[in-house]
Design a protein around this motif. Sequence first.
Motif, PDB file in Angstrom:
ATOM      1  N   LEU A  14     -24.232 -96.756 -16.102  1.00 24.07           N
ATOM      2  CA  LEU A  14     -24.476 -97.447 -14.743  1.00 24.07           C
ATOM      3  C   LEU A  14     -23.618 -97.416 -13.546  1.00 24.07           C
ATOM      4  O   LEU A  14     -23.819 -97.402 -12.509  1.00 24.07           O
ATOM      5  CB  LEU A  14     -24.188 -99.053 -15.150  1.00 24.07           C
ATOM      6  CG  LEU A  14     -25.312 -99.890 -15.476  1.00 24.07           C
ATOM      7  CD1 LEU A  14     -24.522-101.371 -15.882  1.00 24.07           C
ATOM      8  CD2 LEU A  14     -26.433 -99.876 -14.690  1.00 24.07           C
ATOM      9  N   ALA A  18     -24.465 -96.032  -9.903  1.00 18.74           N
ATOM     10  CA  ALA A  18     -23.862 -96.946  -8.623  1.00 18.74           C
ATOM     11  C   ALA A  18     -22.895 -96.042  -7.990  1.00 18.74           C
ATOM     12  O   ALA A  18     -22.502 -96.727  -6.968  1.00 18.74           O
ATOM     13  CB  ALA A  18     -23.399 -98.325  -9.144  1.00 18.74           C
ATOM     14  N   LEU A  20     -19.796 -95.298  -8.614  1.00 19.57           N
ATOM     15  CA  LEU A  20     -18.589 -95.977  -8.643  1.00 19.57           C
ATOM     16  C   LEU A  20     -17.871 -95.335  -9.613  1.00 19.57           C
ATOM     17  O   LEU A  20     -18.068 -95.028 -10.794  1.00 19.57           O
ATOM     18  CB  LEU A  20     -18.651 -97.535  -8.788  1.00 19.57           C
ATOM     19  CG  LEU A  20     -19.359 -98.536  -7.853  1.00 19.57           C
ATOM     20  CD1 LEU A  20     -19.853 -99.785  -8.351  1.00 19.57           C
ATOM     21  CD2 LEU A  20     -18.478 -98.671  -6.683  1.00 19.57           C
ATOM     22  N   LEU A  30     -14.407-105.950 -16.406  1.00 22.68           N
ATOM     23  CA  LEU A  30     -15.440-105.932 -15.766  1.00 22.68           C
ATOM     24  C   LEU A  30     -16.784-105.891 -16.803  1.00 22.68           C
ATOM     25  O   LEU A  30     -17.717-106.867 -16.931  1.00 22.68           O
ATOM     26  CB  LEU A  30     -15.866-104.657 -14.784  1.00 22.68           C
ATOM     27  CG  LEU A  30     -15.489-104.768 -13.395  1.00 22.68           C
ATOM     28  CD1 LEU A  30     -15.570-103.431 -12.948  1.00 22.68           C
ATOM     29  CD2 LEU A  30     -16.228-105.780 -12.596  1.00 22.68           C
ATOM     30  N   LEU A  34     -19.627-108.684 -17.115  1.00 23.54           N
ATOM     31  CA  LEU A  34     -20.882-108.406 -16.696  1.00 23.54           C
ATOM     32  C   LEU A  34     -21.752-108.963 -17.984  1.00 23.54           C
ATOM     33  O   LEU A  34     -22.971-109.497 -17.712  1.00 23.54           O
ATOM     34  CB  LEU A  34     -21.019-107.028 -16.563  1.00 23.54           C
ATOM     35  CG  LEU A  34     -20.764-106.196 -15.356  1.00 23.54           C
ATOM     36  CD1 LEU A  34     -21.037-104.821 -15.153  1.00 23.54           C
ATOM     37  CD2 LEU A  34     -22.097-106.811 -14.223  1.00 23.54           C
TER      38      LEU A  34
ATOM     39  N   LYS B 355     -18.133-104.687  -6.716  1.00 20.32           N
ATOM     40  CA  LYS B 355     -18.414-103.747  -7.692  1.00 20.32           C
ATOM     41  C   LYS B 355     -19.226-104.457  -8.874  1.00 20.32           C
ATOM     42  O   LYS B 355     -20.277-103.929  -9.487  1.00 20.32           O
ATOM     43  CB  LYS B 355     -17.327-103.166  -8.301  1.00 20.32           C
ATOM     44  CG  LYS B 355     -16.560-102.190  -7.439  1.00 20.32           C
ATOM     45  CD  LYS B 355     -15.198-101.563  -7.940  1.00 20.32           C
ATOM     46  CE  LYS B 355     -14.607-100.855  -6.816  1.00 20.32           C
ATOM     47  NZ  LYS B 355     -13.320-100.184  -7.384  1.00 20.32           N
ATOM     48  N   ARG B 356     -18.927-105.564  -9.282  1.00 20.03           N
ATOM     49  CA  ARG B 356     -19.536-106.434 -10.272  1.00 20.03           C
ATOM     50  C   ARG B 356     -20.992-106.495  -9.950  1.00 20.03           C
ATOM     51  O   ARG B 356     -21.992-106.542 -10.653  1.00 20.03           O
ATOM     52  CB  ARG B 356     -18.732-107.826 -10.553  1.00 20.03           C
ATOM     53  CG  ARG B 356     -19.123-108.552 -11.884  1.00 20.03           C
ATOM     54  CD  ARG B 356     -17.959-109.323 -12.267  1.00 20.03           C
ATOM     55  NE  ARG B 356     -17.538-110.032 -11.358  1.00 20.03           N
ATOM     56  CZ  ARG B 356     -16.321-109.951 -10.981  1.00 20.03           C
ATOM     57  NH1 ARG B 356     -15.154-109.584 -11.800  1.00 20.03           N
ATOM     58  NH2 ARG B 356     -15.521-110.665  -9.832  1.00 20.03           N
ATOM     59  N   ILE B 358     -22.773-105.032  -7.544  1.00 20.74           N
ATOM     60  CA  ILE B 358     -23.466-103.828  -7.591  1.00 20.74           C
ATOM     61  C   ILE B 358     -24.155-103.339  -8.917  1.00 20.74           C
ATOM     62  O   ILE B 358     -25.109-102.794  -9.124  1.00 20.74           O
ATOM     63  CB  ILE B 358     -22.850-102.528  -6.997  1.00 20.74           C
ATOM     64  CG1 ILE B 358     -22.479-103.077  -5.254  1.00 20.74           C
ATOM     65  CG2 ILE B 358     -23.395-101.429  -7.044  1.00 20.74           C
ATOM     66  CD1 ILE B 358     -21.619-102.081  -4.535  1.00 20.74           C
ATOM     67  N   LEU B 359     -22.915-103.423  -9.783  1.00 21.99           N
ATOM     68  CA  LEU B 359     -23.226-102.903 -11.157  1.00 21.99           C
ATOM     69  C   LEU B 359     -24.449-103.786 -11.909  1.00 21.99           C
ATOM     70  O   LEU B 359     -25.294-103.294 -12.393  1.00 21.99           O
ATOM     71  CB  LEU B 359     -22.020-103.033 -12.065  1.00 21.99           C
ATOM     72  CG  LEU B 359     -21.071-101.756 -11.915  1.00 21.99           C
ATOM     73  CD1 LEU B 359     -19.703-102.152 -12.417  1.00 21.99           C
ATOM     74  CD2 LEU B 359     -21.637-100.303 -12.389  1.00 21.99           C
ATOM     75  N   ALA B 360     -24.272-105.211 -11.881  1.00 19.71           N
ATOM     76  CA  ALA B 360     -25.262-106.080 -12.271  1.00 19.71           C
ATOM     77  C   ALA B 360     -26.676-105.725 -11.656  1.00 19.71           C
ATOM     78  O   ALA B 360     -27.648-105.732 -12.413  1.00 19.71           O
ATOM     79  CB  ALA B 360     -25.022-107.480 -12.069  1.00 19.71           C
ATOM     80  N   THR B 362     -27.718-102.702 -10.454  1.00 18.73           N
ATOM     81  CA  THR B 362     -28.235-101.482 -10.588  1.00 18.73           C
ATOM     82  C   THR B 362     -28.841-101.718 -12.200  1.00 18.73           C
ATOM     83  O   THR B 362     -29.790-101.333 -12.449  1.00 18.73           O
ATOM     84  CB  THR B 362     -26.983-100.647 -10.851  1.00 18.73           C
ATOM     85  OG1 THR B 362     -26.369-100.660  -9.476  1.00 18.73           O
ATOM     86  CG2 THR B 362     -27.412 -99.355 -11.059  1.00 18.73           C
ATOM     87  N   PHE B 363     -28.100-102.742 -12.764  1.00 17.13           N
ATOM     88  CA  PHE B 363     -28.670-102.749 -14.324  1.00 17.13           C
ATOM     89  C   PHE B 363     -29.959-103.379 -14.440  1.00 17.13           C
ATOM     90  O   PHE B 363     -30.884-102.872 -15.175  1.00 17.13           O
ATOM     91  CB  PHE B 363     -27.598-103.679 -15.118  1.00 17.13           C
ATOM     92  CG  PHE B 363     -28.131-103.708 -16.433  1.00 17.13           C
ATOM     93  CD1 PHE B 363     -27.951-102.920 -17.416  1.00 17.13           C
ATOM     94  CD2 PHE B 363     -28.709-105.170 -16.855  1.00 17.13           C
ATOM     95  CE1 PHE B 363     -28.449-103.308 -18.736  1.00 17.13           C
ATOM     96  CE2 PHE B 363     -29.144-105.309 -18.190  1.00 17.13           C
ATOM     97  CZ  PHE B 363     -29.185-104.409 -19.138  1.00 17.13           C
TER      98      PHE B 363
END
Lengths: 99, 484
Positions: A14, A18, A20, A30, A34, B355-356, B358-360, B362-363
């Motif tokens: 991921l 992204a 990152l 994180l 998440l 960032k959190r 964007i990652l969520a 993207t997932f």
Amino acid sequence: MGEKVLCPERFETLSKLAKLTISKKERERLLPQLEAILEYVSSLKAIEAEAAEESGAGISALREDAAQPGLDKDVVLPASPHSASGFFRVPKFVKGGHQ
Amino acid sequence: MSISEWSTASAIRGTVAKGEASCVESARFFLDRVSKLNPSLNAILTITEERAMATATTLDKSKAKGKALPPLAGVPVVVKDNLCTKGQKTTCGSRMLADWTAPYDATVVERLEAAGALMVGKANMDEFAMGSSGETSAFGPALNPWNRKMVPGGSSSGSASAVSAGMATLALGSDTGGSVKQPAAFCGLVGLRPTYGRVSRYGLVAFASSLDQVGPLARNADDCALLFSAISGEDPRDSTCLKLPPESQRLEPLDVKKLRVGLLAEQIGKGVAPAVREGVLKAAAILENGGAMVSEVSLPHASYALAAYYVIAPAECSANLARYDGVRYGFSPGGPDSGERAEASRSAGFGEEVKRRILAGTFVLSAGYRDAFYNKALFARQAITRDFENAFKEVDILLGPATPGPAFPIGERSGDPMRMYLCDVFTIPPNLGGFPSLSFPCGFASDGLPVGAQISGRRLGEPLLLQTAKFIEERLCLLERHPS
């Protein structure tokens, strides 16, 4: 819920998708956060999938597909962190070949 | 000069029109107040003194020539820092754009100044409008003027803090999941989230495009209506902007006897602070005593709203924020190839909440998960929209709380994103359907912090929401209380 959807390997993929870089320390924070978010939003699985019409607020319109003046280069380029000779400057992105 | 920090927008314009004060004097008065209060409140990131003084001087000259004064002449406004302002920094509360100067004005900023408003500053905010407390700003949190140990709400944290403290009379914020309404509730203000498409998004830095709307914050309903009128209306530069003229400036009196109110009883049960519950019930009683018909209404799918939002908004954010690749604008430390440069820019430029998300995002859009998350969220969005449409067949407005409780202490929730997200549980549902909604002060908690109620209405029903808020405000008599 029980089963985790976000293993460390998937988290790596991921972050790559992204674009990152996540440090080990950041990941320790994180990843469980998440996981908690994804577990919460998994409640959506219970919703009945009824007729899937077009979603959104239902209000949208498109303008004529005609060219319109944009911003001048002189205005836009100074905002770029890397520009030269009236262009955006990007690193080489094709491997090999002539320099 | 009879302008005070608590003057209404129409009073300031009236004072200027009568020649009792000039626009320059008004600008000076509020800029001095900003200089005095901002160091402790951190509500404003860039003080736009030159611009405010230039607008004020132009207005004074125009008045001297006998020209009519525009509707917001001499009224100080702060603008959230995700709205582009030509020649001024527009940081979005992010390290990524810390040094970015916008090359053009957002449509709403152009309209504000055309209406005679004086932009005194760019307001602090959660980074890229992602947050509910103002704490994700890369430039430190704005504080709540009612109690400086508390958050002012977010993401339009600085907008709410500045108006509540009397540094400006009006503010512009943006509302994706509640970022105007929730800080308005925490700071004792009226905050309007317009119908999706009623206000141009041109020049609003994108977060989640199917939800983002620019909205006004003010200390009373009349001022909120004035600002809404100034910014609303068609804009060919935003294709989602409805082809309609601006809203009227003046609020007609509410025909309360014809009003049918749906009380969202399920939102004032367990988990809601007593002061919030009492405030909402008091507002309902005021309407009922006036002759409105109040009945309990249920939105069966609203319990899915928060989950749907925290799939849809991150999904759109992950796509929108892909543009920050260190090429055209934004922070960039450089890098040997394009991919590495983008990754280095994003990793150092974005804060943790961004960032959190964007990652969520993207997932939930990634292969194998899209059906289970993103598509389900779209179904939920449709179901919630239908719930509202069905409710509006029976009632004209829906009334409930704006937030579960009053402002919370700084730092209390910053390590627990899910708990933070729950702040938006009531503001999100109408936003998902593109319905307008408004939060207004409905009381004070025992510790002296304001609490807010929310009303939502049919699409383009902003005038009714503002009229209703005014009707309640005139009877609740909370406006005389200000933070000390």
